[in-house]
Design a protein around this motif. Sequence first.
Motif, PDB file in Angstrom:
ATOM      1  N   UNK A  84      49.932  32.922 137.214  1.00 21.79           N
ATOM      2  CA  UNK A  84      49.984  32.581 135.790  1.00 21.79           C
ATOM      3  C   UNK A  84      49.714  33.815 134.938  1.00 21.79           C
ATOM      4  N   UNK A  85      48.663  34.559 135.287  1.00 24.49           N
ATOM      5  CA  UNK A  85      48.315  35.746 134.498  1.00 24.49           C
ATOM      6  C   UNK A  85      49.424  36.796 134.532  1.00 24.49           C
ATOM      7  N   UNK A  86      49.911  37.075 135.730  1.00 27.77           N
ATOM      8  CA  UNK A  86      50.908  38.138 135.884  1.00 27.77           C
ATOM      9  C   UNK A  86      52.261  37.714 135.325  1.00 27.77           C
ATOM     10  N   UNK A  87      52.712  36.511 135.697  1.00 28.45           N
ATOM     11  CA  UNK A  87      54.044  36.084 135.272  1.00 28.45           C
ATOM     12  C   UNK A  87      54.115  35.807 133.773  1.00 28.45           C
ATOM     13  N   UNK A  88      53.066  35.191 133.214  1.00 28.68           N
ATOM     14  CA  UNK A  88      53.079  34.898 131.769  1.00 28.68           C
ATOM     15  C   UNK A  88      53.090  36.190 130.955  1.00 28.68           C
ATOM     16  N   UNK A  89      52.270  37.154 131.359  1.00 28.92           N
ATOM     17  CA  UNK A  89      52.262  38.423 130.624  1.00 28.92           C
ATOM     18  C   UNK A  89      53.545  39.216 130.882  1.00 28.92           C
ATOM     19  N   UNK A  90      54.101  39.093 132.099  1.00 23.55           N
ATOM     20  CA  UNK A  90      55.369  39.770 132.394  1.00 23.55           C
ATOM     21  C   UNK A  90      56.489  39.242 131.515  1.00 23.55           C
ATOM     22  N   UNK A  91      56.582  37.920 131.395  1.00 27.50           N
ATOM     23  CA  UNK A  91      57.608  37.305 130.543  1.00 27.50           C
ATOM     24  C   UNK A  91      57.419  37.733 129.089  1.00 27.50           C
ATOM     25  N   UNK A  92      56.177  37.746 128.643  1.00 28.13           N
ATOM     26  CA  UNK A  92      55.878  38.148 127.263  1.00 28.13           C
ATOM     27  C   UNK A  92      56.298  39.600 127.031  1.00 28.13           C
ATOM     28  N   UNK A  93      55.977  40.473 127.988  1.00 28.19           N
ATOM     29  CA  UNK A  93      56.327  41.890 127.869  1.00 28.19           C
ATOM     30  C   UNK A  93      57.836  42.081 127.880  1.00 28.19           C
ATOM     31  N   UNK A  94      58.513  41.412 128.807  1.00 25.14           N
ATOM     32  CA  UNK A  94      59.976  41.541 128.894  1.00 25.14           C
ATOM     33  C   UNK A  94      60.648  41.032 127.622  1.00 25.14           C
TER      34      UNK A  94
END
Length: 332
Positions: A205-215
């Motif tokens: 959740x932490x990695x994927x949610x922030x990854x999506x936000x960054x992308x």
Amino acid sequence: MVEDNYTFASEFILLGFTNREDLQVTSFVLFLAIYVVTLIGNLGVIILIRLDVCLHTPMYFFLSHLALLDICYSSTIIPQTLLNFLAEKKVISFIRCATQLFSFATCATAECYVLAAMAYDRYVAICKPLLYSVVMSQRLCVGMLAAAYLAGVISSTIHTVSIFRLPFCRSKRINHFFCDGPPLLALSCSDTHVNEVMVSAVVGFNVLSTTVFILLSYLLVLSAVLKMHSAATWHKAFSTCASHLLSIALYYGSSLFMYLHPGSRHSLERDEVVSVLYSVAVPMLNPLIYSLRNADMKNAMRKAKGRVLSSLSIHGSWLAERRELPFHGKEG
């Protein structure tokens, strides 16, 4: 072995990288050099941002906390690793192991959200430059940073409790150089499927949610940049984002590889190598990435160097004058 068969581990043995004495000395020197470079580089970034008024902006506010987090989680891991390279018995207590995992997970999770905040800052700066000072207010920046640290504490609490509530009766030998989640899960004699899912879910959740936000932020940035007609503007926009994207690629790539697969289906030796990248190499490389590819940081370093040289010159002149005073006094 009899010593490995018990239901409660009061201490663990960190196997580290190798048992060969010559390689341990070489590894000690290498890790010590990395740690010194990490501390000097990240402390330098923090001091430079504090001293240079031109760097008192939201982007460098977040960058200074990124440097602080890199110092904290390097200091959580590397000193113990250095001690183990020289110690005959590479032991870490249960409490210290749990504390190490909690501290590392807190810093690593908070770093994900700080990187996401930096991506949002770049989006506002490039896509909404006229509203930048209004949108990226001090209140919003402090709130985003506080949320990053809070997310780190909550995530690491779930992470640590879900692992250390297990009975470690299979072995007390951790096939790793620090107390990380996957190698600890491999030691439990109970069914760890639920715990593995919980750890993967929290980290995911932490990695994927922030990854999506960054992308998403950078897709909007790319869209805005492509609409610009000035080559100079293109270069400036991409140069300010390139260092951040490189740091994200290194950190997120290794973290996703390490955690988002079941513990029973992967090689702990391979994970040990990958974990060196995100826990040791990335904190050392971040100051170099942000300093060498950032015009504002390079200008600040030049100004700081000029101030230091000027101060040394004045101090040298003062010492020369002091040395000459007794000579003139005797002549008079």
